[in-house]
Design a protein around this motif. Structure first.
Motif, PDB file in Angstrom:
ATOM      1  N   PHE A 274       0.798  -1.226   0.000  1.00 46.71           N
ATOM      2  CA  PHE A 274       0.000   0.000   0.000  1.00 46.71           C
ATOM      3  C   PHE A 274       0.838   1.287   0.000  1.00 46.71           C
ATOM      4  O   PHE A 274       0.306   2.370  -0.263  1.00 46.71           O
ATOM      5  N   MET A 275       2.153   1.223   0.277  1.00 45.42           N
ATOM      6  CA  MET A 275       2.960   2.449   0.298  1.00 45.42           C
ATOM      7  C   MET A 275       3.362   2.924  -1.103  1.00 45.42           C
ATOM      8  O   MET A 275       3.735   4.076  -1.278  1.00 45.42           O
ATOM      9  N   LEU A 276       3.270   2.039  -2.097  1.00 44.20           N
ATOM     10  CA  LEU A 276       3.656   2.420  -3.461  1.00 44.20           C
ATOM     11  C   LEU A 276       2.839   3.608  -3.971  1.00 44.20           C
ATOM     12  O   LEU A 276       3.350   4.468  -4.682  1.00 44.20           O
ATOM     13  N   ALA A 277       1.569   3.659  -3.596  1.00 43.57           N
ATOM     14  CA  ALA A 277       0.677   4.724  -4.071  1.00 43.57           C
ATOM     15  C   ALA A 277       0.795   5.997  -3.229  1.00 43.57           C
ATOM     16  O   ALA A 277       0.255   7.040  -3.619  1.00 43.57           O
ATOM     17  N   ARG A 278       1.507   5.919  -2.106  1.00 41.36           N
ATOM     18  CA  ARG A 278       1.530   7.053  -1.185  1.00 41.36           C
ATOM     19  C   ARG A 278       2.773   7.926  -1.314  1.00 41.36           C
ATOM     20  O   ARG A 278       2.751   9.098  -0.955  1.00 41.36           O
ATOM     21  N   HIS A 279       3.892   7.356  -1.755  1.00 40.48           N
ATOM     22  CA  HIS A 279       5.137   8.125  -1.810  1.00 40.48           C
ATOM     23  C   HIS A 279       6.084   7.449  -2.797  1.00 40.48           C
ATOM     24  O   HIS A 279       6.106   6.218  -2.910  1.00 40.48           O
ATOM     25  N   ARG A 280       6.874   8.260  -3.508  1.00 40.66           N
ATOM     26  CA  ARG A 280       7.791   7.693  -4.517  1.00 40.66           C
ATOM     27  C   ARG A 280       8.826   6.769  -3.882  1.00 40.66           C
ATOM     28  O   ARG A 280       9.348   5.871  -4.536  1.00 40.66           O
ATOM     29  N   LEU A 281       9.136   6.980  -2.569  1.00 44.10           N
ATOM     30  CA  LEU A 281      10.107   6.110  -1.892  1.00 44.10           C
ATOM     31  C   LEU A 281       9.437   4.900  -1.227  1.00 44.10           C
ATOM     32  O   LEU A 281      10.119   4.087  -0.589  1.00 44.10           O
ATOM     33  N   ALA A 282       8.106   4.824  -1.363  1.00 39.30           N
ATOM     34  CA  ALA A 282       7.332   3.696  -0.798  1.00 39.30           C
ATOM     35  C   ALA A 282       7.709   3.435   0.658  1.00 39.30           C
ATOM     36  O   ALA A 282       7.602   4.332   1.488  1.00 39.30           O
ATOM     37  N   GLU A 283       8.187   2.223   0.967  1.00 33.27           N
ATOM     38  CA  GLU A 283       8.493   1.847   2.359  1.00 33.27           C
ATOM     39  C   GLU A 283       9.625   2.668   2.968  1.00 33.27           C
ATOM     40  O   GLU A 283       9.765   2.741   4.189  1.00 33.27           O
ATOM     41  N   LEU A 284      10.458   3.289   2.128  1.00 31.30           N
ATOM     42  CA  LEU A 284      11.588   4.078   2.632  1.00 31.30           C
ATOM     43  C   LEU A 284      11.288   5.578   2.649  1.00 31.30           C
ATOM     44  O   LEU A 284      12.197   6.404   2.749  1.00 31.30           O
ATOM     45  N   ALA A 285      10.022   5.934   2.600  1.00 29.43           N
ATOM     46  CA  ALA A 285       9.613   7.336   2.743  1.00 29.43           C
ATOM     47  C   ALA A 285       9.879   7.788   4.179  1.00 29.43           C
ATOM     48  O   ALA A 285      10.119   6.959   5.062  1.00 29.43           O
ATOM     49  N   PRO A 286       9.852   9.108   4.442  1.00 34.92           N
ATOM     50  CA  PRO A 286      10.028   9.568   5.824  1.00 34.92           C
ATOM     51  C   PRO A 286       9.038   8.884   6.776  1.00 34.92           C
ATOM     52  O   PRO A 286       7.934   8.522   6.374  1.00 34.92           O
ATOM     53  N   ARG A 287       9.469   8.742   8.017  1.00 33.58           N
ATOM     54  CA  ARG A 287       8.691   7.958   8.987  1.00 33.58           C
ATOM     55  C   ARG A 287       7.256   8.436   9.146  1.00 33.58           C
ATOM     56  O   ARG A 287       6.346   7.621   9.307  1.00 33.58           O
ATOM     57  N   ASP A 288       7.041   9.763   9.149  1.00 31.76           N
ATOM     58  CA  ASP A 288       5.676  10.254   9.368  1.00 31.76           C
ATOM     59  C   ASP A 288       4.763   9.819   8.227  1.00 31.76           C
ATOM     60  O   ASP A 288       3.597   9.485   8.445  1.00 31.76           O
ATOM     61  N   VAL A 289       5.282   9.808   7.013  1.00 31.07           N
ATOM     62  CA  VAL A 289       4.495   9.384   5.839  1.00 31.07           C
ATOM     63  C   VAL A 289       4.145   7.893   5.956  1.00 31.07           C
ATOM     64  O   VAL A 289       3.000   7.486   5.733  1.00 31.07           O
ATOM     65  N   VAL A 290       5.145   7.091   6.321  1.00 36.75           N
ATOM     66  CA  VAL A 290       4.917   5.650   6.453  1.00 36.75           C
ATOM     67  C   VAL A 290       3.951   5.374   7.613  1.00 36.75           C
ATOM     68  O   VAL A 290       3.044   4.542   7.494  1.00 36.75           O
ATOM     69  N   ALA A 291       4.129   6.094   8.737  1.00 33.21           N
ATOM     70  CA  ALA A 291       3.248   5.896   9.905  1.00 33.21           C
ATOM     71  C   ALA A 291       1.796   6.185   9.542  1.00 33.21           C
ATOM     72  O   ALA A 291       0.888   5.434   9.926  1.00 33.21           O
ATOM     73  N   ARG A 292       1.566   7.267   8.787  1.00 37.20           N
ATOM     74  CA  ARG A 292       0.189   7.597   8.395  1.00 37.20           C
ATOM     75  C   ARG A 292      -0.363   6.564   7.424  1.00 37.20           C
ATOM     76  O   ARG A 292      -1.550   6.232   7.465  1.00 37.20           O
ATOM     77  N   GLY A 293       0.502   6.043   6.550  1.00 32.84           N
ATOM     78  CA  GLY A 293       0.073   5.004   5.617  1.00 32.84           C
ATOM     79  C   GLY A 293      -0.365   3.747   6.351  1.00 32.84           C
ATOM     80  O   GLY A 293      -1.426   3.175   6.056  1.00 32.84           O
ATOM     81  N   VAL A 294       0.434   3.338   7.325  1.00 35.47           N
ATOM     82  CA  VAL A 294       0.110   2.142   8.121  1.00 35.47           C
ATOM     83  C   VAL A 294      -1.166   2.393   8.930  1.00 35.47           C
ATOM     84  O   VAL A 294      -2.068   1.552   8.984  1.00 35.47           O
TER      85      VAL A 294
END
Length: 536
Positions: A274-294
């Motif tokens: 699900f992170m592929l659609a949220r940020h170009r770095l997917a799982e390696l995006a900044p922590r706040d972006v990944v936290a909101r995705g999860v």
């Protein structure tokens, strides 16, 4: 370590008194040697510190082709417009020297076949620059080495099993500490008079229901400094680690970011990334972006899992023994099964405002490690910069104090100290932590923040329990500053103000008095609304 009776505590001392037995506290004590130092630790050394649980390592531009300037640039980019650029560059430039100090104290950092320090990659770093120990054992190894060094240093006196409950001041300067024996709610307070106090008490994670931090990380140092009048910076910025392992443990075990650095992916219960659609770095995006995705995936009922089956498989246990052990203990084999994860309160970017030398706004008070706010992290800490900041500023504090003459206090002012203290009811603490998670967590909004501010202000004002009052003090500062910052930036996300506002690209500087004023205005607003007739 020796046990110390009250007579050993209730005396004036010209020792430097360090509150906290984590990385910042112990490193500062060692750097001050042979100057007499007293370290006060609520838990036995190594047991109450977040450092011991740190799985990533220490960020340092020590590899060929890397530079302090590149490290600082990554730090500034992650911090979402609020990083003090001079502080970030200073931090990066001192990294090599502090790594050498740690090697001198016996930390067995991993090396490559040529004998050079081995470095790994973590999210939002432009190079491999994380020095580590046996993959994910850095925190534990660093603490073990430092504890051994402290025990072998005659100038360091360690007092375990006592928590600081209040800072005592005289004419705007620190005069001592009020301490109480941990686990004994009925015990009388004891006072230690000192004009030189270093707070290294850790973060605020335990204020939240889901956290990766030990129970001692309850915002104590921030609270006692704020109650003594210290300026607090950026308290609204809390970093939530995206991948705490959800197996019903408090604190929640951590699935280190390095797993994603090695290729582990985040999937939902349908097996979709699900992170592929949220940020170009997917799982390696900044922590706040990944936290909101999860968080969003869990909130939508799809669940969130860290999948290392393809990336690591049979090598999981060897490369990440700590994570592997946590999973196996919960009946999950991460080599063959996805790991259930959720965001957890992990690190506080805010804290007691300090200058380049670790000095606070109160004369005689320094702060280092997570309890401080140096300006290095801005709105979002770059991975593995926390341990680096702790050692760099601990060394600076030691250097700053090293050249000073310290006089013994003549008397203590105890007028502001309340006598009563009972055991904190478990339900009060549980309700409190649940409100922090639901109202001041990963995703925030004005209405819930206002409710939290009013609630924490009432507890802070009315409770006779000192531990709960200190927790409420810190929670009030976090919630009030989050309510006042009407934008989303870094670790602070407001669903009612979802964008970053260029006009608000400045750090928050506040005090407990200012937070109380916000609470009072919100209470008046509620009273005014409730007093209006229904058809008004």
């Amino acid at each position: 370590m020796l046990n110390h009776d009250h007579d050993d505590l209730t005396r004036s001392t010209d020792d430097v008194v360090i509150v906290g037995g984590g990385l910042a506290g112990l490193f500062c004590a060692l750097k001050l040697a042979p100057r007499p130092v007293t370290v006060i630790s609520a838990a036995p050394l190594g047991q109450g510190a977040s450092t011991a649980w740190a799985q990533g390592g220490i960020a340092a531009a020590v590899a060929e082709g890397d530079s302090a300037e590149a490290h600082a640039a990554d730090t500034i980019a992650a911090g979402a417009g609020l990083v003090d650029e001079a502080v970030a560059l200073g931090l990066a430039r001192e990294a090599g020297a502090r790594i050498r100090d740690l090697l001198h104290y016996g930390v067995p950092f991993d090396r490559d076949l040529e004998g050079k320090l081995a470095v790994s990659r973590e999210a939002a770093h432009s190079a491999r620059r994380i020095v580590h120990v046996r993959g994910d054992m850095a925190g534990k190894a660093i603490m073990s080495a430092l504890i051994e060094a402290v025990r072998a240093t005659p100038s360091i006196r360690v007092i375990e099993g006592y928590a600081a409950e209040a800072l005592l001041t005289e004419d705007g300067a620190v005069a001592g500490l009020q301490l109480r024996k941990v686990g004994d709610a009925a015990a009388n307070r004891v006072t230690m008079a000192s004009r030189t106090v270093v707070l290294a008490t850790g973060g605020i994670g335990h204020l939240y229901a889901v956290t990766t931090n030990p129970p001692e990380a309850s915002g104590l140092g921030l609270a006692i400094a704020a109650r003594a009048g210290a300026v607090i910076a950026d308290p609204e910025f809390v970093q939530f680690h995206p991948t705490a392992i959800m197996v019903g443990r408090d604190p929640a075990p951590l699935a280190t970011e390095a797993l994603r650095g090695e290729g582990a992916t985040l999937i939902n219960d349908k097996g979709e990334r699900f992170m592929l659609a949220r940020h170009r770095l997917a799982e390696l995006a900044p922590r706040d972006v990944v936290a909101r995705g999860v968080f969003a995936e869990i909130a939508a009922g799809h669940g969130a899992y860290l999948d290392a089956r393809d990336a690591l498989g049979a090598h999981f246990a060897e490369k990440f023994p700590t994570v592997y052990a946590s999973c196996i203990a919960a009946g999950i084999d991460p080599a063959t099964q996805p790991i259930p994860v959720a965001p957890a309160a992990h690190y506080h970017m805010g804290g007691i405002l300090v200058d380049d030398h670790g000095r606070t706004s109160l004369t005689g008070l320094w702060a280092g490690g997570e309890v401080s706010s140096t300006g290095a992290h801005g709105a979002n800490r770059l991975a593995s910069n926390s341990l680096l900041e702790a050692v760099v500023f601990a060394a600076r504090i030691a250097e700053d104090i090293g050249g000073r003459m310290i006089t013994k206090p003549t008397r203590l002012l105890l007028t502001s100290v309340r006598e009563r203290n009972g055991a904190m009811p478990a339900r009060s603490e549980q309700t409190f932590r649940s409100m922090m998670t639901s109202h001041v967590g990963v995703i925030r909004d004005g209405e819930r923040l206002a409710e939290a501010v009013r609630s924490f202000a009432a507890i802070e004002r009315e409770t006779a329990n000192i531990a709960l009052r200190n927790m409420a003090t810190t929670a009030l500062l976090v919630a009030a500053s989050a309510w006042a910052r009407r934008e989303s930036r870094g670790g602070h996300y407001r669903i009612d103000y979802p964008t970053e506002k260029p006009a608000l690209a400045h750090r928050t500087m506040t005090t407990l008095a200012a937070a109380r004023e916000i609470a009072a205005s919100l209470s008046e607003r509620t009273l005014t609304r409730s007093a209006q007739p229904m058809n008004a």
